[in-house]
Design a protein around this motif. Structure first.
Motif, PDB file in Angstrom:
ATOM      1  N   THR A   1       1.390  -0.906  -0.205  1.00 58.03           N
ATOM      2  CA  THR A   1      -0.106  -0.194  -0.249  1.00 58.03           C
ATOM      3  C   THR A   1       1.369   1.426  -0.068  1.00 58.03           C
ATOM      4  O   THR A   1       0.566   1.842  -1.207  1.00 58.03           O
ATOM      5  CB  THR A   1      -0.982  -0.707   1.765  1.00 58.03           C
ATOM      6  OG1 THR A   1      -1.410  -1.199   0.683  1.00 58.03           O
ATOM      7  CG2 THR A   1      -2.341   1.012   1.348  1.00 58.03           C
ATOM      8  N   ARG A   2       1.720   1.480   0.716  1.00 59.89           N
ATOM      9  CA  ARG A   2       3.080   2.004   0.971  1.00 59.89           C
ATOM     10  C   ARG A   2       3.070   2.333  -0.423  1.00 59.89           C
ATOM     11  O   ARG A   2       3.728   4.192  -0.592  1.00 59.89           O
ATOM     12  CB  ARG A   2       3.886   1.797   2.495  1.00 59.89           C
ATOM     13  CG  ARG A   2       4.431   3.325   2.438  1.00 59.89           C
ATOM     14  CD  ARG A   2       5.804   3.327   3.879  1.00 59.89           C
ATOM     15  NE  ARG A   2       4.637   2.646   4.362  1.00 59.89           N
ATOM     16  CZ  ARG A   2       4.814   2.452   6.037  1.00 59.89           C
ATOM     17  NH1 ARG A   2       6.404   2.119   5.973  1.00 59.89           N
ATOM     18  NH2 ARG A   2       4.438   2.121   6.964  1.00 59.89           N
ATOM     19  N   ALA A   3       4.163   1.259  -1.275  1.00 62.12           N
ATOM     20  CA  ALA A   3       4.335   1.740  -2.327  1.00 62.12           C
ATOM     21  C   ALA A   3       3.578   2.166  -3.812  1.00 62.12           C
ATOM     22  O   ALA A   3       4.135   3.310  -3.577  1.00 62.12           O
ATOM     23  CB  ALA A   3       5.033  -0.022  -2.811  1.00 62.12           C
ATOM     24  N   VAL A   4       2.243   1.782  -3.716  1.00 64.30           N
ATOM     25  CA  VAL A   4       1.217   2.866  -4.256  1.00 64.30           C
ATOM     26  C   VAL A   4       1.139   3.253  -4.202  1.00 64.30           C
ATOM     27  O   VAL A   4       1.143   4.604  -5.307  1.00 64.30           O
ATOM     28  CB  VAL A   4       0.490   1.181  -4.148  1.00 64.30           C
ATOM     29  CG1 VAL A   4      -0.728   2.113  -5.438  1.00 64.30           C
ATOM     30  CG2 VAL A   4       0.553  -0.129  -4.498  1.00 64.30           C
ATOM     31  N   ARG A   5       0.913   4.024  -2.936  1.00 65.13           N
ATOM     32  CA  ARG A   5       0.827   6.100  -2.739  1.00 65.13           C
ATOM     33  C   ARG A   5       1.841   6.183  -3.261  1.00 65.13           C
ATOM     34  O   ARG A   5       1.733   7.155  -3.658  1.00 65.13           O
ATOM     35  CB  ARG A   5       0.344   5.453  -1.100  1.00 65.13           C
ATOM     36  CG  ARG A   5      -1.148   5.440  -0.817  1.00 65.13           C
ATOM     37  CD  ARG A   5      -1.329   6.182   0.759  1.00 65.13           C
ATOM     38  NE  ARG A   5      -2.394   5.884   0.357  1.00 65.13           N
ATOM     39  CZ  ARG A   5      -3.568   7.019  -0.028  1.00 65.13           C
ATOM     40  NH1 ARG A   5      -3.326   7.865  -1.410  1.00 65.13           N
ATOM     41  NH2 ARG A   5      -4.673   6.546  -0.125  1.00 65.13           N
ATOM     42  N   SER A   6       3.230   6.107  -3.029  1.00 64.44           N
ATOM     43  CA  SER A   6       4.157   6.739  -3.114  1.00 64.44           C
ATOM     44  C   SER A   6       4.451   6.907  -4.905  1.00 64.44           C
ATOM     45  O   SER A   6       5.059   8.249  -5.907  1.00 64.44           O
ATOM     46  CB  SER A   6       5.751   5.571  -2.249  1.00 64.44           C
ATOM     47  OG  SER A   6       6.845   7.001  -2.730  1.00 64.44           O
ATOM     48  N   VAL A   7       4.485   5.822  -5.683  1.00 65.14           N
ATOM     49  CA  VAL A   7       4.523   5.818  -7.072  1.00 65.14           C
ATOM     50  C   VAL A   7       3.230   6.741  -7.360  1.00 65.14           C
ATOM     51  O   VAL A   7       3.335   7.400  -8.394  1.00 65.14           O
ATOM     52  CB  VAL A   7       4.697   4.651  -7.645  1.00 65.14           C
ATOM     53  CG1 VAL A   7       3.959   4.442  -9.151  1.00 65.14           C
ATOM     54  CG2 VAL A   7       5.539   3.533  -6.766  1.00 65.14           C
ATOM     55  N   PHE A   8       2.234   6.477  -7.321  1.00 65.72           N
ATOM     56  CA  PHE A   8       0.632   7.258  -7.638  1.00 65.72           C
ATOM     57  C   PHE A   8       0.673   8.480  -7.648  1.00 65.72           C
ATOM     58  O   PHE A   8      -0.386   9.125  -7.826  1.00 65.72           O
ATOM     59  CB  PHE A   8      -0.033   6.209  -7.548  1.00 65.72           C
ATOM     60  CG  PHE A   8      -0.137   5.031  -8.414  1.00 65.72           C
ATOM     61  CD1 PHE A   8      -0.208   5.128 -10.307  1.00 65.72           C
ATOM     62  CD2 PHE A   8       0.758   3.932  -8.952  1.00 65.72           C
ATOM     63  CE1 PHE A   8      -0.113   4.018 -11.184  1.00 65.72           C
ATOM     64  CE2 PHE A   8       1.019   3.224  -9.220  1.00 65.72           C
ATOM     65  CZ  PHE A   8       0.577   3.068 -10.735  1.00 65.72           C
ATOM     66  N   GLY A   9       0.862   9.195  -6.089  1.00 58.71           N
ATOM     67  CA  GLY A   9       0.519   9.879  -6.010  1.00 58.71           C
ATOM     68  C   GLY A   9      -1.375  10.513  -5.164  1.00 58.71           C
ATOM     69  O   GLY A   9      -2.061   9.415  -4.855  1.00 58.71           O
ATOM     70  N   GLU A  10      -1.292  11.824  -5.271  1.00 59.12           N
ATOM     71  CA  GLU A  10      -2.855  11.463  -5.896  1.00 59.12           C
ATOM     72  C   GLU A  10      -3.990  10.793  -6.703  1.00 59.12           C
ATOM     73  O   GLU A  10      -4.914  10.137  -6.526  1.00 59.12           O
ATOM     74  CB  GLU A  10      -2.934  13.360  -6.629  1.00 59.12           C
ATOM     75  CG  GLU A  10      -2.638  14.564  -5.307  1.00 59.12           C
ATOM     76  CD  GLU A  10      -2.585  15.583  -5.680  1.00 59.12           C
ATOM     77  OE1 GLU A  10      -3.587  15.750  -7.288  1.00 59.12           O
ATOM     78  OE2 GLU A  10      -2.599  16.151  -5.393  1.00 59.12           O
ATOM     79  N   ASP A  11      -2.916  10.145  -7.557  1.00 55.40           N
ATOM     80  CA  ASP A  11      -4.120   9.392  -8.339  1.00 55.40           C
ATOM     81  C   ASP A  11      -4.348   7.936  -7.996  1.00 55.40           C
ATOM     82  O   ASP A  11      -5.062   7.466  -7.819  1.00 55.40           O
ATOM     83  CB  ASP A  11      -3.187   8.664  -9.422  1.00 55.40           C
ATOM     84  CG  ASP A  11      -2.817   9.853 -10.892  1.00 55.40           C
ATOM     85  OD1 ASP A  11      -4.087  10.382 -11.028  1.00 55.40           O
ATOM     86  OD2 ASP A  11      -2.240   9.912 -11.005  1.00 55.40           O
TER      87      ASP A  11
END
Length: 414
Positions: free
Chosen positions: A318-328
């Motif tokens: 989850t953390r990695a997805v948030r880091s990569v995708f930001g607001e998306d």
């Protein structure tokens, strides 16, 4: 055909043998319906063990598919791969045979090879060495599913097998893409397989603390991203795809499911079983996969998550997805089929690719079941409980394995 797609590599056929279905469409219907394949272990007597549940392939009768001679020389993980490959080839309409000039390759990966055969032969060695099968070695080695598929289909192109733990299945598709782009084959039969529901395997994983012990509620045991998750559910099965150049598919009038647009591999280089803190190198794999596909984070509609239901992995993914995708990240749909089929180990990533292909075909994303109490640190839209109708144009598949192997693929609807 545009120049962009003239060098594309596509999937034109899919076959599956899973804990919720013995073919592609039965598996897909079960996943869309939120049906779990987790139940009490039948492969051996689990009495007294901490974990007594698994996601087994059901109603599979090897004698329906193979003659006695072939059964004596093959292990279940090879049998699963052959059956799934046959379905994939039929689905794609590929003509196979014994033409040595045919540019047909095979890439069938697995994670744990012929574990049941190794355990059985060890027991036989202690009781009567003469009973150890002369086919023991050839049946359990990790390249055998790929070789059995090649023998079955008459594939004389490059035949390979790789072991990347739980990332093996999706790596097979990326390696098939590489093989085709390198001009080594026109078509590659690619996927993942594993069947290792054995006492020793379960004892080792239980001692590691990796498995769910929710024995009284098997169907509710696999709980990705839920606060009450307590480990993964061990599964088995095979998913195999026909991968070919878009030009080859067009020449024979085949209609692709999707394009394998790009992908990336990274290593945590950190620990034999624990992921790198913060998910740094999984994040790098996601960024590089997007770059190889010439896409931005905003282009992705759906992520088929690794989502094992272990405490650390779900949080770090989850953390990695948030880091990569930001607001998306907040508009993404993310789901984990492991909530229904458990962790199919070497076949897990291939199953995720199949889920993505069929989500694109049918305009529906399967749910993450058992997500009753979301973990505050797992705060994406995981499509809880019920499938969701939506158009999926471009997707990402995540797969992470023991030893720190991170494999990410980017898939696109054509």
């Amino acid at each position: 055909m545009s120049q962009q797609h003239s060098n594309a590599v596509v999937v034109t056929g899919i076959g599956a043998l899973t804990p919720v279905g013995n073919d592609r469409e039965d598996t897909w219907a079960a996943l869309l319906g939120g049906h779990s394949g987790v139940a009490e272990i039948t492969r051996f007597d689990p009495t007294g063990m901490p974990t007594r549940i698994a996601a087994e392939v059901k109603h599979f009768v090897p004698e329906d598919h193979f003659d006695r001679k072939r059964l004596r020389r093959s292990e279940r993980f090879s049998q699963y791969a052959v059956v799934a490959a046959r379905e994939a080839v039929r689905d794609a309409g590929i003509e196979t045979g014994s033409d040595p000039e045919a540019r047909l390759g095979v890439q069938i990966n697995n994670a744990v090879a012929g574990f049941p055969g190794i355990e059985a032969a060890t027991d036989q060695m202690h009781s009567d060495p003469r009973k150890v099968s002369p086919y023991f070695v050839s049946s359990v080695i990790p390249n055998m599913p790929a070789c059995e598929v090649a023998i079955d289909l008459g594939a004389h192109g490059p035949v390979n097998a790789s072991a990347l733990a739980c990332a093996s299945g999706i790596h097979a598709l990326l390696e098939a893409r590489r093989t085709i782009l390198a001009g080594e084959a026109d078509v590659v039969i690619a996927g993942g397989t594993d069947s290792a529901i054995t006492p020793v395997m379960f004892t080792g994983l239980s001692n590691m603390g990796a498995l769910s012990t929710r024995n009284d509620e098997p169907e509710r045991a696999s709980r990705p991203f839920d606060t009450d998750r307590d480990g993964f559910v061990f599964g088995e099965g095979a998913v195999v795809m026909v991968v070919e150049s878009a030009a080859h598919a067009a020449a024979r009038g085949a209609r692709p499911y999707m394009e394998i647009s790009g992908g990336a591999l990274t290593s945590d280089a950190f620990h034999v079983s624990a992921p790198y803190p913060e998910g740094t190198h999984a994040e790098t794999a996601m960024r590089r996969a997007l770059a190889t596909a010439h896409l931005a984070p905003g282009d992705i509609d759906y992520i088929c998550a690794h989502g094992t239901a272990t405490r650390i992995n779900d949080k770090l993914e989850t953390r990695a997805v948030r880091s990569v995708f930001g607001e998306d990240a907040d508009r993404l749909l993310v789901s984990s089929p492991k909530s229904m089929v458990g962790h199919m180990i070497g076949a897990a990533g291939a199953l995720s690719a199949m889920v993505t292909a069929l989500a694109m075909r049918d305009g529906a994303v399967p749910p993450t079941v058992n997500l009753d109490t979301p973990d505050p640190e797992c705060d994406l839209d995981y499509v809880p409980h019920t499938a969701r109708k939506t158009d999926v144009h471009t997707a990402m598949v995540n797969a992470f394995g023991f030893g720190g192997q991170n494999v990410v693929a980017v898939l696109r609807k054509l």
